[in-house]
Design an enzyme around this catalytic site. Structure first.
Site, PDB file in Angstrom:
ATOM      1  N   TYR A   1      -4.858 -63.959  -8.955  1.00  0.00           N
ATOM      2  CA  TYR A   1      -6.257 -63.571  -8.793  1.00  0.00           C
ATOM      3  C   TYR A   1      -7.141 -64.422  -9.712  1.00  0.00           C
ATOM      4  CZ  TYR A   1     -10.532 -60.907  -9.538  1.00  0.00           C
ATOM      5  OH  TYR A   1     -11.849 -60.548  -9.668  1.00  0.00           O
TER       6      TYR A   1
HETATM    7  O1  LIG Z   1     -12.677 -57.982 -15.122  1.00  0.00           O
HETATM    8  C1  LIG Z   1     -12.132 -58.452 -14.149  1.00  0.00           C
HETATM    9  O2  LIG Z   1     -12.271 -59.601 -13.832  1.00  0.00           O
HETATM   10  C2  LIG Z   1     -11.180 -57.640 -13.340  1.00  0.00           C
HETATM   11  O3  LIG Z   1     -11.430 -56.271 -13.632  1.00  0.00           O
HETATM   12  C3  LIG Z   1     -10.554 -55.379 -12.995  1.00  0.00           C
HETATM   13  O4  LIG Z   1      -9.236 -55.641 -13.417  1.00  0.00           O
HETATM   14  P1  LIG Z   1      -8.653 -54.796 -14.636  1.00  0.00           P
HETATM   15  O5  LIG Z   1      -9.446 -55.034 -15.868  1.00  0.00           O
HETATM   16  O6  LIG Z   1      -7.203 -55.096 -14.694  1.00  0.00           O
HETATM   17  O7  LIG Z   1      -8.977 -53.309 -14.174  1.00  0.00           O
HETATM   18  P2  LIG Z   1      -8.008 -52.123 -13.763  1.00  0.00           P
HETATM   19  O8  LIG Z   1      -7.037 -52.543 -12.746  1.00  0.00           O
HETATM   20  O9  LIG Z   1      -8.867 -50.973 -13.452  1.00  0.00           O
HETATM   21  O10 LIG Z   1      -7.219 -51.836 -15.118  1.00  0.00           O
HETATM   22  C4  LIG Z   1      -7.941 -51.391 -16.258  1.00  0.00           C
HETATM   23  C5  LIG Z   1      -6.986 -51.203 -17.401  1.00  0.00           C
HETATM   24  O11 LIG Z   1      -6.058 -50.173 -17.082  1.00  0.00           O
HETATM   25  C6  LIG Z   1      -4.723 -50.616 -17.308  1.00  0.00           C
HETATM   26  N1  LIG Z   1      -3.866 -49.949 -16.329  1.00  0.00           N
HETATM   27  C7  LIG Z   1      -3.962 -50.241 -15.035  1.00  0.00           C
HETATM   28  C8  LIG Z   1      -3.169 -49.614 -14.106  1.00  0.00           C
HETATM   29  C9  LIG Z   1      -2.257 -48.649 -14.525  1.00  0.00           C
HETATM   30  O12 LIG Z   1      -1.502 -48.035 -13.752  1.00  0.00           O
HETATM   31  N2  LIG Z   1      -2.197 -48.370 -15.857  1.00  0.00           N
HETATM   32  C10 LIG Z   1      -2.977 -48.988 -16.783  1.00  0.00           C
HETATM   33  O13 LIG Z   1      -2.883 -48.700 -17.970  1.00  0.00           O
HETATM   34  C11 LIG Z   1      -4.797 -52.111 -17.154  1.00  0.00           C
HETATM   35  O14 LIG Z   1      -3.755 -52.738 -17.897  1.00  0.00           O
HETATM   36  C12 LIG Z   1      -6.163 -52.426 -17.706  1.00  0.00           C
HETATM   37  O15 LIG Z   1      -6.082 -52.591 -19.086  1.00  0.00           O
HETATM   38  C13 LIG Z   1     -10.648 -55.539 -11.496  1.00  0.00           C
HETATM   39  O16 LIG Z   1      -9.706 -54.687 -10.859  1.00  0.00           O
HETATM   40  C14 LIG Z   1     -10.421 -56.957 -11.065  1.00  0.00           C
HETATM   41  O17 LIG Z   1     -10.687 -57.060  -9.691  1.00  0.00           O
HETATM   42  C15 LIG Z   1     -11.299 -57.910 -11.863  1.00  0.00           C
HETATM   43  O18 LIG Z   1     -12.611 -57.827 -11.423  1.00  0.00           O
END
Ligand SMILES: O=C(O)[C@H]1O[C@H](OP(=O)(O)OP(=O)(O)OC[C@H]2O[C@@H](n3ccc(=O)[nH]c3=O)[C@H](O)[C@@H]2O)[C@H](O)[C@@H](O)[C@H]1O
Length: 466
Positions: free
Chosen positions: A273
């Protein structure tokens, strides 16, 4: 022009530019089928097998080509339809089967939606308009009196009924959302032909960091091929619109310098991504450089809020906590927290509108650059990272339900341990000042969530408690 260019580069791309003699010989043979056949006859049965395979592949290609929906129209449209037709084989995401466009009634709706209703207003094509950020941006633009036309494929990456609900909201506000894929070049050309858009807010994308391991081709389809298709249409449009598009905080990848600044390196993406968003920034540079397109990339930091994306942690944690299901909370291998610079949707909308308002005009005319054009990159974050464990605690308090937490080490699936935006550049040049902390933003999200998914129970409990 663009597509013939692509075809020719596809044909010649196999030769090494550093060996022109070799390239010439190969070209000669490939254009002389008699010679090719003679040479093959003198070869072993292995060569015959190769020849049959070649005919087989050619036959398959032609079959697909003539089966494509618009093979009877012009060759550019046919090529484009073939591309999307063949790519639909590789993708598991489905789009709406009811998408159709064209005709005088349709054009009337397009024009009316894009009509500017204030002095010096913008006319904006919003791609991904039925998505989370796209919906909020479209509504905000419409409220100001700008002309807005939406485009969305309504694919089923997550529950399409949520996208339909957002579409109803947009419809009530006077925003028409055209159903179509950004890879549909004839559709894009038509839209930019019917309306002389001043701006494009390009928010259509394949989002999600972890899903990239399940369906990598969907990221290439939307974030690379789709972006190129959009920029091709924009560069040929008259006038050329200024483009503001969604990049991502994920481009910082394995960067360890904090807070993340636009000046830091972004050449170590941790997920496909992220790699496609980084590729998008490079592609934007090319279109700016060659065609004079004014382009602004906004690196969004984990955007959340009402009408959000169900694939994001804050959203599915809420759902699972309410259902009493366990949630998996990631921690770093050394036991330390995983944290995100969660950014509330309204702050993102302000930043995006400011980027549109400050975008200079593109300089190209009839597909040719007439002078240097603006190329910008900004972080849009909140500048206060919050551990995921704290996110869960806030949700527990707001939902009044204890979460069933399973804390596990963060799997190696593209996630990074933390994000933290330096927003000084956006502050200085866009007047971007985020004002919503996570607690306040999640309160608004939870209120929306309960209302959206359980309207009767929620309204009843609200009226009895007030
Ligand atoms: O800023 C971005 O560019 C991206 O932001 C977002 O990605 P992320 O920051 O990864 O958000 P998100 O999946 O909500 O996980 C949030 C937290 O929960 C943790 N997480 C996640 C899943 C889980 O089961 N457990 C967990 O602890 C995980 O480790 C993380 O620390 C958008 O989805 C992406 O499309 C893109 O725009």
């Amino acid at each position: 022009m663009s597509l013939s260019h692509l075809s020719s580069s596809g044909g010649g791309g196999g030769g090494s530019p550093s060996s022109p003699g070799k390239l010439k010989t190969e070209k000669h043979h490939s254009h002389n089928p008699r010679l090719l056949l003679l040479r093959l006859k003198n070869h072993s049965s292995y060569s015959k097998l190769t020849l049959y395979s070649l005919f087989g592949v050619a036959a398959l290609f032609l079959t697909l080509f003539f089966l494509s929906p618009s093979s009877s129209s012009n060759s550019i449209a046919s090529y484009s339809s073939y591309s999307s037709y063949s790519s639909s084989f590789r993708r598991s995401l489905r789009t709406s089967s009811s998408s159709s466009w064209g005709g005088s009634e349709w054009e009337k709706k397009v024009r009316s939606s894009a009509r500017v209703r204030r002095a010096d207003g913008l006319s904006v094509l919003v791609t991904g308009a039925a998505g989370f950020v796209g919906t909020h941006v479209s509504l905000a633009l419409k409220r100001r009196g700008d002309g807005v036309l939406g485009l969305d494929s309504f694919n089923d990456y997550y529950d399409p009924s949520l996208k339909r609900s957002r579409q109803s909201l947009l419809d009530r506000a006077g925003v028409f959302v055209v159903e179509g894929d950004i890879n549909d070049s004839p559709l894009l050309r038509k839209l930019l032909d019917v309306v002389p858009f001043s701006h494009v807010a390009h928010l259509a994308a394949q989002a999600g960091v972890r899903y990239a391991m399940k369906n990598p081709s969907s990221y290439v389809h939307s974030n690379i091929a789709g972006l190129v298709s959009l920029l091709e249409a924009a560069k040929s449009a008259e006038p050329q619109p200024a483009v503001v598009w969604a990049s991502s905080s994920s481009v910082y990848g394995l960067n360890t310098r904090v807070p993340f600044s636009e000046a830091h390196r972004t050449d170590r993406p941790a997920s496909l991504y992220a790699a496609t968003k980084k590729a998008g920034e490079e592609i934007a540079h090319t279109y700016n450089h060659i065609y004079g397109l004014s382009i602004t990339a906004l690196r969004f930091f984990t955007v959340y809020g009402p009408w959000g994306r169900p694939d994001m942690a804050y959203y599915f944690f809420t759902k699972d906590i309410l259902k009493g299901k366990p949630i998996t909370v990631f921690q770093a291998p050394d036991g330390s927290s995983v944290a995100r610079d969660f950014t509330y949707i309204d702050d993102i909308v302000h930043g995006l509108l400011a980027a549109l308002d400050t975008a200079e005009k593109s300089t190209g005319l009839r597909g040719k650059k007439q002078g240097p054009a603006q190329l910008r990159v900004y972080n849009l974050g909140n500048t206060s990272p919050v551990p995921v464990t704290e996110l869960v605690s806030i949700l527990e308090r707001l939902l009044k339900v204890k979460a069933n937490k399973k804390v596990v080490n963060m799997p190696a699936n593209g996630d990074v341990q933390f994000t933290h935006a330096n927003i000084s550049l956006a502050q200085r040049e866009l007047g971007y000042h985020p004002t919503t902390d996570l607690k306040t933003g999640l309160k608004k999200f939870v209120k929306w969530y309960l209302d959206y998914y359980n309207p009767i129970t929620y309204k009843t409990s609200r009226s009895s408690s007030s």
